[in-house]
Every structure is written in structure tokens, then in C-alpha cells.
Design an enzyme around this catalytic site. Sequence first.
Site, short mmCIF file in Angstrom:
data_model
loop_
_atom_site.label_atom_id
_atom_site.label_comp_id
_atom_site.label_asym_id
_atom_site.label_seq_id
_atom_site.Cartn_x
_atom_site.Cartn_y
_atom_site.Cartn_z
N THR A 180 12.07 -7.14 -11.18
CA THR A 180 11.42 -8.45 -11.36
C THR A 180 10.24 -8.56 -10.40
OG1 THR A 180 13.52 -9.39 -12.03
CG2 THR A 180 11.82 -10.95 -11.31
N ALA A 239 -1.84 -6.32 0.15
CA ALA A 239 -2.46 -7.65 0.29
C ALA A 239 -2.51 -8.17 1.73
CB ALA A 239 -1.68 -8.66 -0.57
N CYS A 273 1.23 0.71 12.24
CA CYS A 273 1.92 0.56 10.96
C CYS A 273 3.36 1.01 11.03
CB CYS A 273 1.19 1.33 9.87
SG CYS A 273 -0.42 0.62 9.57
N GLN A 286 -7.42 -0.39 3.76
CA GLN A 286 -8.20 -1.06 4.80
C GLN A 286 -9.52 -1.63 4.28
OE1 GLN A 286 -7.42 -1.84 7.91
NE2 GLN A 286 -5.50 -0.73 8.06
N GLY A 345 0.81 -1.21 0.00
CA GLY A 345 0.00 0.00 0.00
C GLY A 345 0.85 1.27 0.00
N THR A 346 1.93 1.26 0.76
CA THR A 346 2.77 2.45 0.87
C THR A 346 3.33 2.85 -0.50
OG1 THR A 346 3.38 1.85 3.13
CG2 THR A 346 4.83 3.40 2.01
N ASN A 401 -7.72 4.02 9.13
CA ASN A 401 -7.19 2.78 9.71
C ASN A 401 -7.20 2.78 11.23
OD1 ASN A 401 -5.13 4.80 8.87
ND2 ASN A 401 -3.82 3.55 10.15
C1 LIG Z 1 -4.73 3.09 5.40
C2 LIG Z 1 -3.38 2.51 5.16
N1 LIG Z 1 -2.66 2.93 4.10
C3 LIG Z 1 -1.44 2.43 3.84
C4 LIG Z 1 -0.89 1.47 4.64
C5 LIG Z 1 0.45 0.91 4.28
O1 LIG Z 1 0.29 -0.29 3.58
P1 LIG Z 1 1.50 -1.36 3.44
O2 LIG Z 1 1.73 -1.90 4.82
O3 LIG Z 1 0.96 -2.41 2.51
O4 LIG Z 1 2.66 -0.64 2.89
C6 LIG Z 1 -1.60 1.01 5.78
C7 LIG Z 1 -1.08 0.04 6.75
O5 LIG Z 1 -0.06 -0.41 6.85
C8 LIG Z 1 -2.89 1.53 6.02
O6 LIG Z 1 -3.61 1.12 7.06
#
Ligand SMILES: Cc1ncc(COP(=O)(O)O)c(C=O)c1O
Length: 380
Positions: free
Chosen positions: A239, A202, A331, A181, A72-73, A153
Amino acid sequence: MGKKVYLDNAATTPIDPEVIQAMTEVMQSEFGNPSSTHFFGRSAKGKLEQSRRTIAGLINAQPREIIFTSGGTEADNMALISSVKDLGVKRIITSGIEHHAVLHTIQACADADGIQIKLVKINEKGFIDLNHLQTLLEQSESQTLVSLMHANNEIGNLLPLKETADLCKKHNALFHTDTVQTMGHYPFDMGQLKIDFLTCGAHKLHGPKGVGFLFKRKNLNINPLTHGGSQEAGKRAGTENLYGIVGMAKALEIAYEQLDHHTAQIQNLKAYMIEELQKNFPDVQFNGGSAEHNRSLYTILNAQLPRTTKSEMLLFHLDIMGIATSGGSACSSGSNTGSHVLNALPLGESRPNIRFSFSKYNSHDDIDYTIQCLKKLYKQ
Ligand SMILES: Cc1ncc(COP(=O)(O)O)c(C=O)c1O
């Protein structure tokens, strides 16, 4: 080993055994590099593209609108940075309670490229003020991007996605929404929703860590942030994490196959938790909109418990008793500045805040045990 209860599913979720099986199968049979033109590579490429089609199909997007990322980041970073670098965005409207993957990226864009940041107002419960968003959009004189998360979140507040997307379109603004989320917990129809960028990680939906995707509307032409090979249609070099991607597609498939069943099950657990907390701790309060049935994500409940001598250590004591919860967002551990989300709300006196977050693997028994432990802690 004593009883263990996992109520921190907003931080991450256990992997579904069917996902592990799907990943194990490709680990055993598909070691080829998807970019190789020989049989091994073509076979791996086949699995990669099948996963893309599966994911696209589940959210009614086109396969070429799905870019695989490390989570997600990275997907949030890609949407925001590319908007500024490649799509002429000079102004970003967001809120102060977005995830740091969004807020810190926007700040980095402002520092590097001098874009203007506008914060949309939130009300006392943390809901986005759409009237204020409209005012900010009306004031736009340059290309604007709106970045607002679908569900928060920490407090679970939901954004009315269609209404927000329509408002952005009406004012020719781009719209990015962090659905990390909510992906797999609500249906998304990208053929209908006027969203330009949407993100997924994921591991929040019983898939593996370190993999996610960015949905990018097909008419938007962006350049890669990582340079190298021409993977992901030249949008992201490197990759591909084939096993992770196959696992993510499987996790999403399961989530949507069982959506109604799990929604009802988890909603029921959350309602039970609210009821039990209220019964046993009459002055419990719920932060943000997290106790509002239709306006909050059903997997998250953020409770404000009565003060106790153990206030500071409540999470720690629960942990000792085998219960995993969170105080704010887990997080990025190691930060001791408190939650920027809770800090943005008028919470009144300082009381212990606990985020309980549920998944399909939780049961009423988990809630009973948690309440029993909390009662014990408050009696001591
Ligand atoms: C709302 C939200 N965005 C982004 C992230 C980051 O996602 P990732 O851990 O897959 O990088 C999180 C949690 O980690 C989240 O709760």
C-alpha cells in the site's frame, strides 16, 4: 535554549511548512486505500496519481516512468538489482566514491549474480575521469550499466550529466544516476537526457522522510523486488505511502517554483562561508571540488580546517555550541571507519574535515555565528 544553527542539510532537511500543510490535509481527508474501488479508495487514488503527474511534469517525464519508493536507497536498489535480474546486465561501471546505497548494492549483485564491477578513475579532486569511462565502455563485451551519482553527497562534486549520458548511449550501456542530492536543486529534462534510471529521496528537498521515487525509462521492463499486490503498475507491491507521496510532490513543486531564487541565495551563502573561512583560517583547504563554483553542488562545502588540540572533537564542540554539521556522510551513523569518499582523495596530513551543507532556511547570520564559534574553539 541557546542559538541553534543547522548546517547538515545534506543529511536531511527541515520540512517546508507548506508540505506539512499538504500532508495534513490528505491525512485528514484521505484515509482510503488507493487500491480500493469504492469512493474513499478512488479519491485517495486520485491524489496518488495527481502527485505522480506533478512529479513527472516537473522533470518532463511520463507519469508511468515514476515508481514511488520508500526513499533514495530503495530506488537505487531497484535500479541496480532490476538491471541485473531483468535487463541482462553483466557488468557495472561505477566509482569508488558513490553512496553506499549504490556501492553496497552493486557488491551484493556481484556476490549473488557474479556480475563484473569496474571502477572508473577519479582525479585528485574526486572528479570522474570521463576518458577512462569511455575506455571502459569501449571494452564492454556484455550488457553494461553505468552507475554514477550526479553530485557527491560529501564533497559536492558534480558529474556532467548530459555528456555522461550521451557517452553511455553511444556504447549501448544503461545509465543510472543517483540524484538524491540534486533533485529539486537543478532542472532535469528527462525528455532530453538519455538517462535510464534516476533516483530521489524527498527528505533532501524539504519533503518527508521514508518516501522517494525511481524514474525508470518506459521501455525498460522490470519485475518487482517486493511481491504482493499490484501497486505501482506491478513494479512495487505494498500500500502506497500516500501522505508522503503528496508531501514529496508538494516539496518538488515548491523547489522548482523557487529554484532560481533559492539557487542564488544558497550559492551566495556558500561563497560567503568560503570567504569567511579563508579570512579567519588562512590555511583552510576545501576537499574535492566543493569550493569550485560551477563544478560543485551549491548546497555542500567540505572544508579541511587547521589542526587543533580539539581536532578529534571539533564536531562535538560545535554541537555543544548549537551548530549541527557533519564529518563525512551522516547517512549511516554508527560507522567508525571514516569516510570512503575522503579516504579516496589525497588529502595530505590529517586535519579536521567538516561538511557544511546549506538550505534555503540558512542565513548569513548562521554563517557569522558558526565562524565566531570556530574562532572561539581555535583560540581556547
Ligand atoms: C547520494 C545519496 N544517495 C542515497 C541516499 C539515501 O537516500 P534515503 O535516505 O532517501 O534512503 C543518500 C542519503 O541519505 C544520499 O545522499
